[in-house]
Design an enzyme around this catalytic site. Structure first.
Site, PDB file in Angstrom:
ATOM      1  N   ASP A   1      15.373  11.011  59.926  1.00 24.49           N
ATOM      2  CA  ASP A   1      16.929  10.848  59.044  1.00 24.49           C
ATOM      3  C   ASP A   1      16.871  12.851  58.181  1.00 24.49           C
ATOM      4  O   ASP A   1      15.182  12.405  57.700  1.00 24.49           O
ATOM      5  CB  ASP A   1      16.879  10.080  58.758  1.00 24.49           C
ATOM      6  CG  ASP A   1      17.927   9.925  57.707  1.00 24.49           C
ATOM      7  OD1 ASP A   1      19.534  10.484  58.780  1.00 24.49           O
ATOM      8  OD2 ASP A   1      18.747   9.953  56.727  1.00 24.49           O
TER       9      ASP A   1
ATOM     10  N   GLU B   1      -3.503  10.029  66.001  1.00 26.01           N
ATOM     11  CA  GLU B   1      -4.901   8.764  65.596  1.00 26.01           C
ATOM     12  C   GLU B   1      -4.743   8.354  66.777  1.00 26.01           C
ATOM     13  O   GLU B   1      -5.621   7.406  66.409  1.00 26.01           O
ATOM     14  CB  GLU B   1      -4.593   8.149  63.968  1.00 26.01           C
ATOM     15  CG  GLU B   1      -4.865   9.895  63.130  1.00 26.01           C
ATOM     16  CD  GLU B   1      -4.786   8.813  61.787  1.00 26.01           C
ATOM     17  OE1 GLU B   1      -4.017   7.874  61.530  1.00 26.01           O
ATOM     18  OE2 GLU B   1      -4.711   9.690  60.592  1.00 26.01           O
TER      19      GLU B   1
END
Length: 558
Positions: A222, A272
């Site tokens: 957002d 990751e």
């Protein structure tokens, strides 16, 4: 039922260059308005789970969930009080896990909303900042500043709120005297974080890991263009559209260069994890080239194509934005991303046929000059979607557009809840009209949104004809059109394709070829002769083999 978090691995694996997000159709679920399982009038996560099979039959690849976090709901959940939990209105973390598991089990990926520009004023960090006072480490997490004037009685600068009114609010200090000011580019209950503070960086990287560990496939970010502010906090030129960046006069709080370093950090966090996790930017920027800067290879994976969303129903304008999108995004290794509606804009079944222009963030209501032209908006919306879903890249759908839902334009003043309505003293209607709960069953309480008839915003009576069950067995319905488009988009690999512009048509006709599929859209007023070929889908019935006005078709070469 208890679901172990370790079972919630992201579905599938992809080869580099063929990641799922490059061509996916992603369906925005606005949880409070999607489906209400407990009958309290507000949608919830259990309601999402209950309707996942409906999304499978529609043919989408993923869902994006608007915020469901603990929140006082002053801005429909975009005022987050806790980033690592579920608001009791929507359920529990166990409900989220069940929903995620059920979606993955059906081959649907799940993207969640993240709100990093600001928190709720009820967040524990902001409450600690109020208690700690000026100069404290707690206040350094937000943008607190001393005021101007002899006694600090003036705000630090002239910045305004996107929702209307000033962008700064003054707080009382512990002894009751007027104190510092804090920045809120949105509602007064949404204080902006200070992203020059390393503690804020670490906090949000941990939020990312919390949801990635649960198995989410990505994040819609957002106000992605708003996190970094010019450190000098200079006055700005007040714009008619304060949510836009770029252009000749760049607001000192939109699209600032340091924000890109934040997303490079986040991209590294996503790497990751196994699987193709994605970041999508809500970055309101005026040009495709500026938006493309957000999706360089080590930053975001997608950015909403708002220049496309805001393009009028005009053949030349659409050709330009499509051409520019398919030039700019691939140039940085990203897919073009197409969108026509979301929870912040007038639904395109209404927006594409209004009697007058209206500000993007203003909404429409009983007293606005702009009113929908009956029937025309539906026709243009079906044609616009038929064009959009033929374009290469990823596409976003907003819940209810597959039903042909129009904007709810006649909500009365007393039911409105958007902070824009209140902060502009009713001058702007805001976004309530595109957020009304969905109709599932024509003759049920609340049109099947729940079993009790409660609804946090009232549904128009006319929505019975848009209900999902009323369209389920109707080949002429908008629901059938969307299903047909999505099935054929997948069958012919249009999301991973490329387009060739076709000549020999009138100037108000768009004609392109994507692989085996020819797409023709008539934006003019006269029927157009179609080339030979097998009809795959038409947004409206053809007229003696010709393409009527405001109609689009997909054809296979004869």
């Amino acid at each position: 039922m208890t679901i172990a978090v370790s079972t919630l691995a992201p579905i599938g694996e992809n080869r580099p260059g063929a990641e799922w997000w490059r061509s996916a159709v992603i369906y925005q679920v606005y949880p409070r308005s999607f489906a209400d399982a407990n009958g309290d009038g507000m949608g919830d996560l259990a309601g999402v789970t209950a309707h996942l099979d409906d999304l499978v039959s529609l043919g989408v690849d993923a869902i994006w969930l608007s915020p469901f976090y603990p929140s006082p709901q002053n801005d429909a959940g975009y005022d987050v009080a806790d980033y690592c939990d579920v608001d009791p209105r929507f359920g529990t973390l166990a409900d989220f896990d069940r929903m995620l598991y059920a979606a993955h089990d059906r081959g649907i990926r799940v993207v969640v909303d993240l709100v990093p520009n600001h928190s709720s004023s009820e967040h524990e960090w902001f409450q600690a900042a109020l208690a700690a006072g000026p100069g404290s480490p707690e206040r350094a997490r937000y943008l607190f500043r001393d005021g101007k004037g002899e006694h600090g009685e003036l705000p630090p600068n002239n910045w305004v709120s996107v929702f209307g009114g000033p962008g700064w609010t003054r707080v009382p200090e512990a002894d009751g005297t007027p104190g510092q000011w804090y920045l809120h580019l949105f509602d007064v209950t949404q204080p902006d974080f200070d992203w020059t503070n390393p503690e804020v960086h670490e906090f949000f990287k941990n939020v990312l890991r919390f949801w990635l560990d649960r198995g989410v496939d990505g994040f819609r970010v957002d106000v992605a263009h708003g996190l970094a502010k010019d450190g000098e906090l200079p006055d700005t030129i007040i714009s008619d559209d304060p949510s836009m960046g770029g252009g000749e006069h760049v607001a000192p709080y939109w699209g600032q260069e340091p924000v890109h370093d934040i997303y490079r950090e986040w991209n590294a966090v996503l790497r990751e994890y196994d699987g193709d996790r994605a970041l999508c930017a809500e970055a309101w920027l005026p040009t495709v080239d500026e938006t493309a800067l957000w999706v360089r290879s080590d930053e975001m994976h997608q950015a909403f194509n708002f220049p496309y969303l805001t393009t009028k129903w005009d053949a030349d304008d659409l050709r330009e934005v499509i051409s520019e999108s398919l030039r700019a995004y691939p140039a940085v290794g990203a897919p073009a991303t197409w969108v026509l509606s979301n929870h912040d804009v007038i639904r395109h079944a209404t927006r594409l046929a209004l009697t007058a222009d209206t500000p993007r963030d203003g909404g429409i209501g009983p007293r606005t000059e702009a009113r929908p032209i009956p029937g025309l908006g539906q026709r243009r919306a079906r044609a616009a979607t038929t064009l959009m879903l033929a374009l290469p890249g990823s596409a976003y759908l907003y819940q209810g557009e597959e039903l042909g839902l129009p904007e709810a334009v006649d909500l009365t003043d007393d039911v409105r809840q958007d902070p824009t309505w209140f902060r502009t003293n009713g001058e702007k209607y805001g976004r309530d009209g595109c957020r009304v709960p969905l109709p599932w069953t024509a003759d049920a309480p609340a049109f099947g949104f729940n079993d009790t008839g409660a609804s946090w915003l009232p549904q128009p009576d006319e929505w019975a004809r848009f209900a999902r069950d009323a369209q389920e067995d109707d080949p002429a319905s908008t629901l059938w059109l969307y299903r047909t488009l999505l099935a054929n988009r997948r069958q012919y690999g249009l999301g991973a394709g490329s387009i060739e512009w076709l000549s020999g048509y009138p100037s108000d006709v768009i004609a392109v070829r994507n692989g085996d599929v020819t797409v023709v859209v008539n934006l003019g007023s006269e029927p157009v002769v179609l080339p030979a070929g097998t009809l795959v889908v038409a947004s409206e019935p053809l007229a003696g083999g010709a393409l009527p006005a405001d109609t689009a078709v997909w054809l296979l070469a004869g």
